[in-house]
Design a protein around this motif. Structure first.
Motif, mmCIF file in Angstrom:
data_model
loop_
_atom_site.group_PDB
_atom_site.id
_atom_site.type_symbol
_atom_site.label_atom_id
_atom_site.label_comp_id
_atom_site.label_asym_id
_atom_site.label_seq_id
_atom_site.Cartn_x
_atom_site.Cartn_y
_atom_site.Cartn_z
ATOM 1 N N ALA A 161 87.728 104.280 44.126
ATOM 2 C CA ALA A 161 86.839 104.707 42.950
ATOM 3 C C ALA A 161 86.963 103.801 41.873
ATOM 4 O O ALA A 161 85.908 103.146 41.330
ATOM 5 C CB ALA A 161 86.839 106.142 42.431
ATOM 6 N N SER A 162 88.107 103.423 41.653
ATOM 7 C CA SER A 162 88.338 102.477 40.355
ATOM 8 C C SER A 162 87.867 100.889 40.730
ATOM 9 O O SER A 162 87.629 100.326 39.791
ATOM 10 C CB SER A 162 89.799 102.494 39.919
ATOM 11 N N GLN A 163 88.136 100.455 42.067
ATOM 12 C CA GLN A 163 87.640 99.288 42.387
ATOM 13 C C GLN A 163 86.126 99.152 42.010
ATOM 14 O O GLN A 163 85.568 98.156 41.789
ATOM 15 C CB GLN A 163 88.072 98.991 43.762
ATOM 16 N N LYS A 164 85.253 100.348 42.406
ATOM 17 C CA LYS A 164 83.816 100.012 42.497
ATOM 18 C C LYS A 164 83.309 100.049 40.852
ATOM 19 O O LYS A 164 82.370 99.822 40.573
ATOM 20 C CB LYS A 164 83.008 101.209 43.170
ATOM 21 N N LYS A 247 76.375 96.440 33.666
ATOM 22 C CA LYS A 247 77.404 97.299 33.051
ATOM 23 C C LYS A 247 77.038 98.696 33.316
ATOM 24 O O LYS A 247 75.903 99.131 33.759
ATOM 25 C CB LYS A 247 77.247 97.060 31.538
ATOM 26 N N ILE A 248 78.033 99.573 33.181
ATOM 27 C CA ILE A 248 77.916 101.084 33.207
ATOM 28 C C ILE A 248 77.134 101.532 31.788
ATOM 29 O O ILE A 248 77.890 101.162 30.665
ATOM 30 C CB ILE A 248 79.412 101.670 33.280
ATOM 31 N N VAL A 249 76.178 102.136 31.837
ATOM 32 C CA VAL A 249 75.385 102.371 30.397
ATOM 33 C C VAL A 249 75.598 104.322 30.464
ATOM 34 O O VAL A 249 75.164 104.904 31.438
ATOM 35 C CB VAL A 249 73.861 102.223 30.602
ATOM 36 N N ALA A 260 61.223 104.172 27.295
ATOM 37 C CA ALA A 260 60.647 103.410 26.176
ATOM 38 C C ALA A 260 61.276 102.062 26.391
ATOM 39 O O ALA A 260 60.221 101.154 25.713
ATOM 40 C CB ALA A 260 61.579 103.815 25.031
ATOM 41 N N LEU A 261 62.243 101.713 26.952
ATOM 42 C CA LEU A 261 62.371 100.059 27.147
ATOM 43 C C LEU A 261 61.582 99.430 28.425
ATOM 44 O O LEU A 261 61.662 98.238 28.663
ATOM 45 C CB LEU A 261 64.000 99.832 27.502
ATOM 46 N N GLN A 262 60.839 100.213 29.257
ATOM 47 C CA GLN A 262 60.081 100.012 30.436
ATOM 48 C C GLN A 262 61.217 99.423 31.151
ATOM 49 O O GLN A 262 60.856 98.415 31.701
ATOM 50 C CB GLN A 262 58.895 99.009 30.056
ATOM 51 N N TYR A 263 62.188 100.155 31.733
ATOM 52 C CA TYR A 263 63.298 99.493 32.464
ATOM 53 C C TYR A 263 63.956 100.450 33.238
ATOM 54 O O TYR A 263 63.792 101.745 32.745
ATOM 55 C CB TYR A 263 64.472 98.924 31.326
ATOM 56 N N VAL A 264 64.265 100.065 34.443
ATOM 57 C CA VAL A 264 65.030 101.259 35.330
ATOM 58 C C VAL A 264 66.254 100.295 35.559
ATOM 59 O O VAL A 264 66.593 99.310 36.014
ATOM 60 C CB VAL A 264 64.121 101.451 36.704
ATOM 61 N N HIS A 265 67.423 101.232 35.156
ATOM 62 C CA HIS A 265 68.793 100.929 35.555
ATOM 63 C C HIS A 265 69.387 101.732 36.703
ATOM 64 O O HIS A 265 68.919 102.723 37.114
ATOM 65 C CB HIS A 265 69.637 101.448 34.250
ATOM 66 N N PRO A 266 70.199 101.042 37.541
ATOM 67 C CA PRO A 266 70.933 101.588 38.798
ATOM 68 C C PRO A 266 71.497 102.887 38.453
ATOM 69 O O PRO A 266 72.257 102.958 37.277
ATOM 70 C CB PRO A 266 71.820 100.574 39.199
ATOM 71 N N LYS A 267 71.077 103.929 39.425
ATOM 72 C CA LYS A 267 71.675 105.212 38.990
ATOM 73 C C LYS A 267 73.287 105.223 39.379
ATOM 74 O O LYS A 267 73.951 106.038 38.498
ATOM 75 C CB LYS A 267 71.237 106.217 39.982
ATOM 76 N N ALA A 268 73.693 104.161 40.092
ATOM 77 C CA ALA A 268 75.335 103.962 40.376
ATOM 78 C C ALA A 268 75.896 103.524 38.928
ATOM 79 O O ALA A 268 77.060 103.874 38.908
ATOM 80 C CB ALA A 268 75.391 103.223 41.440
ATOM 81 N N PRO A 340 78.620 109.402 45.787
ATOM 82 C CA PRO A 340 77.926 108.511 45.145
ATOM 83 C C PRO A 340 76.419 108.660 45.145
ATOM 84 O O PRO A 340 75.879 109.147 45.877
ATOM 85 C CB PRO A 340 77.967 107.302 45.971
ATOM 86 N N PRO A 341 75.871 108.738 43.835
ATOM 87 C CA PRO A 341 74.501 108.939 43.359
ATOM 88 C C PRO A 341 73.505 107.820 44.335
ATOM 89 O O PRO A 341 73.959 106.557 44.370
ATOM 90 C CB PRO A 341 74.181 108.802 41.883
ATOM 91 N N LYS A 342 72.456 108.562 44.872
ATOM 92 C CA LYS A 342 71.628 107.530 45.634
ATOM 93 C C LYS A 342 70.463 107.301 44.559
ATOM 94 O O LYS A 342 69.925 108.038 43.840
ATOM 95 C CB LYS A 342 70.820 108.660 46.696
ATOM 96 N N ASP A 343 70.041 105.811 44.798
ATOM 97 C CA ASP A 343 68.887 104.995 43.717
ATOM 98 C C ASP A 343 67.487 105.987 44.331
ATOM 99 O O ASP A 343 67.438 105.827 45.649
ATOM 100 C CB ASP A 343 69.064 103.537 44.043
#
Length: 343
Positions: A161-164, A247-249, A260-268, A340-343
């Motif tokens: 987990a810490s490596q990912k 980055k993790i957001v 609002a940013l018209q952006y999709v960030h990875p769920k992971a 892990p969450p699925k995108d």
């Protein structure tokens, strides 16, 4: 007076100089032939060998001079050891018998075969250096090696987990204004980003591409004067995405900020504090309930935010979001590593 009569013979007397010259020439030719037989001179048609002979020796038995004036030396074994000198160094070959020191036989200088032969003779005549035997290593405890390996690769001892999990993490909060028909469309008007320690990385007012109908000052804190020198939406969006990429957001109801940013960030790489069950348990709230950022901050951090009529501060909200995430970071990351969450 008496008349003198001279009996003169006008015949040609034998030329003394010619006779003497013939005798000298014959003596010279005789001496030259003698020297040629001895090998000191070459024939007239061949040029004398100008290469000096480094080590000259008198002829041995069974050896004779060659045509080019060099002495034929029989080839010796490649390895020849002599007695140790007074300095203690060993001489592997006798320099006087090395075949490559003698002048090369009569071959064409441009011949490739001759060059290869000379190279082979030179390499074969070089002394071979004795390789020293490898020293046996001291037998020591193998624990040090194991410790060094773990120090060199600390990541191998960490859990999966810490490596990912990336090392960089940011928290974001955005403020919106109303655009479109009756101001029902939420458009970005301010964006603030802080790092893991709460330091501000980005905080800018953003000018929406559409006309602003409702500033929503009671909640957003945006006023007309903030839009005078605001950054255009396209410029601000490119700047913000450069910070968020990879980055993790962390955010509270962060899907509204991404919209609002018209952006999709990875769920992971997304951590939404409004949907973290361990955080709700700590606040004595239902796990599946969506709690407000103001309530969680008051309950867990004992701090009041979003108070007064001046509106919300996106910097303050982003810092509070990061502090809430830190409370359950270890527990939540272990859960995400197993699910892990699925995108």
């Amino acid at each position: 007076m008496s008349t003198l009569l001279l009996n003169l013979d006008f015949g040609e007397p034998p030329p003394k100089k010619a006779v003497e010259g013939n005798a000298k020439h014959q003596k010279f030719v005789k001496k030259r032939r003698f020297l040629e037989r001895r090998g000191f001179l070459n024939k007239k048609n061949q040029r004398p060998n100008k290469v000096p002979k480094p080590h000259s020796e008198p002829p041995r038995k069974g050896e004779g001079p060659q045509v080019d004036g060099t002495w034929k030396v029989p080839p010796l074994a490649k390895k020849k050891k002599t007695a140790a000198s007074s300095s203690g160094t060993e001489q592997f070959l006798d320099k006087k018998t090395v075949p490559w020191l003698t002048p090369a036989p009569s071959q064409k200088a441009g011949s490739l075969v001759a060059a290869v032969d000379l190279l082979g003779e030179f390499q074969s005549a070089l002394p071979k250096i004795k390789s020293h035997p490898a020293r046996p290593r001291k037998k020591g405890p193998q624990k040090n090696a194991a410790q060094n390996s773990t120090q060199a690769h600390p990541e191998s001892t960490c859990s999966g987990a810490s490596q990912k999990v990336p090392t960089k993490m940011v928290a974001i909060d955005c403020e919106m204004v109303g655009t479109g028909p009756k101001g029902h469309v939420s458009s970005l008007a301010r964006c603030s980003i802080v790092n893991y320690s709460g330091d501000v990385l980005y905080d800018e007012y953003v000018l929406p591409p559409c006309h602003i109908v409702d500033y929503r000052t009671r909640w957003s804190g945006i006023r007309r004067q903030h839009m005078v020198n605001a950054t255009p939406f396209k410029v601000a969006r490119s700047q913000i995405l450069k910070i968020l990429t990879g980055k993790i957001v962390v955010g509270h109801a962060v899907h509204n900020d991404f919209k609002a940013l018209q952006y999709v960030h990875p769920k992971a790489l997304t951590r939404d504090t409004s949907h973290i069950p361990p955080l709700n348990r700590k606040a004595d709230c239902p796990e599946n309930a969506t709690m407000s950022l103001k309530h969680l901050t008051k309950k867990l951090l004992n701090r009041d935010i979003q108070v007064g009529k001046s509106g919300h501060s996106s910097v303050e909200d982003a810092q509070a979001t990061m502090e809430l995430y830190k409370l359950v970071e270890v527990e939540w990351e272990e859960y995400l590593a197993q699910n892990p969450p699925k995108d």
